[in-house]
Every structure is written in C-alpha cells, then in structure tokens.
Design a protein around this motif. Sequence first.
Motif, PDB file in Angstrom:
ATOM      1  N   MET A   1       0.821  -1.208   0.000  1.00 27.93           N
ATOM      2  CA  MET A   1       0.000   0.000   0.000  1.00 27.93           C
ATOM      3  C   MET A   1       0.856   1.259   0.000  1.00 27.93           C
ATOM      4  N   ARG A   2       1.907   1.266   0.803  1.00 29.31           N
ATOM      5  CA  ARG A   2       2.773   2.447   0.858  1.00 29.31           C
ATOM      6  C   ARG A   2       3.477   2.669  -0.474  1.00 29.31           C
ATOM      7  N   ALA A   3       3.890   1.583  -1.124  1.00 27.76           N
ATOM      8  CA  ALA A   3       4.550   1.708  -2.425  1.00 27.76           C
ATOM      9  C   ALA A   3       3.567   2.219  -3.479  1.00 27.76           C
ATOM     10  N   CYS A   4       2.318   1.773  -3.420  1.00 29.13           N
ATOM     11  CA  CYS A   4       1.303   2.250  -4.359  1.00 29.13           C
ATOM     12  C   CYS A   4       1.005   3.727  -4.130  1.00 29.13           C
TER      13      CYS A   4
ATOM     14  N   SER B   1       1.362  12.064  -7.954  1.00 30.24           N
ATOM     15  CA  SER B   1       0.562  11.999  -6.731  1.00 30.24           C
ATOM     16  C   SER B   1      -0.487  10.911  -6.887  1.00 30.24           C
ATOM     17  N   THR B   2      -0.979  10.386  -5.785  1.00 27.41           N
ATOM     18  CA  THR B   2      -2.009   9.355  -5.835  1.00 27.41           C
ATOM     19  C   THR B   2      -3.124   9.711  -4.877  1.00 27.41           C
ATOM     20  N   TRP B   3      -4.214   8.967  -4.995  1.00 26.53           N
ATOM     21  CA  TRP B   3      -5.381   9.185  -4.141  1.00 26.53           C
ATOM     22  C   TRP B   3      -5.289   8.377  -2.845  1.00 26.53           C
ATOM     23  N   ILE B   4      -4.218   7.615  -2.658  1.00 23.76           N
ATOM     24  CA  ILE B   4      -4.122   6.727  -1.488  1.00 23.76           C
ATOM     25  C   ILE B   4      -3.604   7.535  -0.297  1.00 23.76           C
TER      26      ILE B   4
END
Length: 208
Positions: A81-84, A93-96
């Motif tokens: 999850m952290r890598a994603c 940037s990501t939405w996670i």
Amino acid sequence: MDSHDDQGLVALGGTLDPETLIKAYRSGIFPWSSDPVISWWSPDPRAIFDLGTWRPHRSAARSVRRAGWRFTVDRDFGGVMRACAAPSSERPSTWITPDFERSYSELHRRGLAHSVEVWAGDDLVGGLYGVTLGGFFGGESMFHRATDASKAAVGFLIERLRAGGFSLCDAQVPTPHLAHLGAVTIPRADYLARLRRALAATAQLTSS
C-alpha cells in the motif's frame, strides 16, 4: 487503476469505515480521491481482467525467469500500500491517503483485503492489492520498481484467482495502461450481473 473520467460518479462524502466499504463493493461501487471529500464511483463501461480468457505477457514471463523473481500473497500488505501511494515519475501523486491506508489495512486484518508481492531477493520490486468478497477480487492499485514487475504481479494474481475459485477480477476504470496489461471493458449492467454471481461463490486467495 489510478485514473478516472467524468462518468460513473455515484456520491460524494461519507467515510471509509470497513462496513461502508464492504457495502459499496457489494453494490459495484468503489471509493476514489478523498480530496476534498471521498468520491464513490461505478463507471460504465467497467474494466475487468477476464479470468477465462486472459493470457500472460511473454515479456513479463521472460523478466520473471531472467530476474528470478518470487511471488507471495499477504507477505507485506502495508508495504505494498505504501509503495502504491508513493509518488513516482509516472504518477506524481495518488489518491491513497493515510485514511485509505488505515481502512484497507483494517479490511486486510479482517481477511477481506489482500496483496501480491514481487520480490527480487529481499527487495520488494512490484505488487498490487485489492478487496475480496466471495468469488470477487476488486483490484485497487499496483506499483513497480523494476520493468515488467507490475505485469508479473497481475499474471501471478490471475493464476491464483483461477486456482482459488474466483470468477470476477475488477480493474475499475478503463485506461490504456490496463488495456496494455490485458484488461477488457464490459457494460456496467454486465459487470453488476457478474458481481452478483461472484458474491454468491466461495473462493480463497493463497500463494500456492
């Protein structure tokens, strides 16, 4: 799994508590960016990896053999999850957000979210994570730190989904990248019918 268009927005707001997430997935809905509020989506058409017809990429198979990668399931859910979520040159940037990490980690603790890891020695070089309910796997995000590692993760996932009795692998919003990985698009009505059948099934995701 990280792009979106203007179609399929269902609702804005709410929370990412596990019960809400489970209800959403069972209804064919998934959350996206929480900036400034959580958005909930059910796109039409829908991207899936068809478990009956998908075929692996030859380049990924060559990379696996050449690099000697090994694969695990649920070995490092938090690390995946952290890598994603981490910025990259392809994805600034990501939405996670931390809220997403906390909520999906709780689903993982309940046995309803799983990760696939690709390892080169002790280094995590690729992976993906998603949600499972019955015979449904909802892919959420993937990453790679080595060429073809995300392709290899998808291939391993599909192999294990087939072996575990799953019937539906959701890839959410169609994108050129997903199409390159072998995803196909189907109408939302078809997706929801497949989802109902998958939710009634019993399946298990294991590494072997």
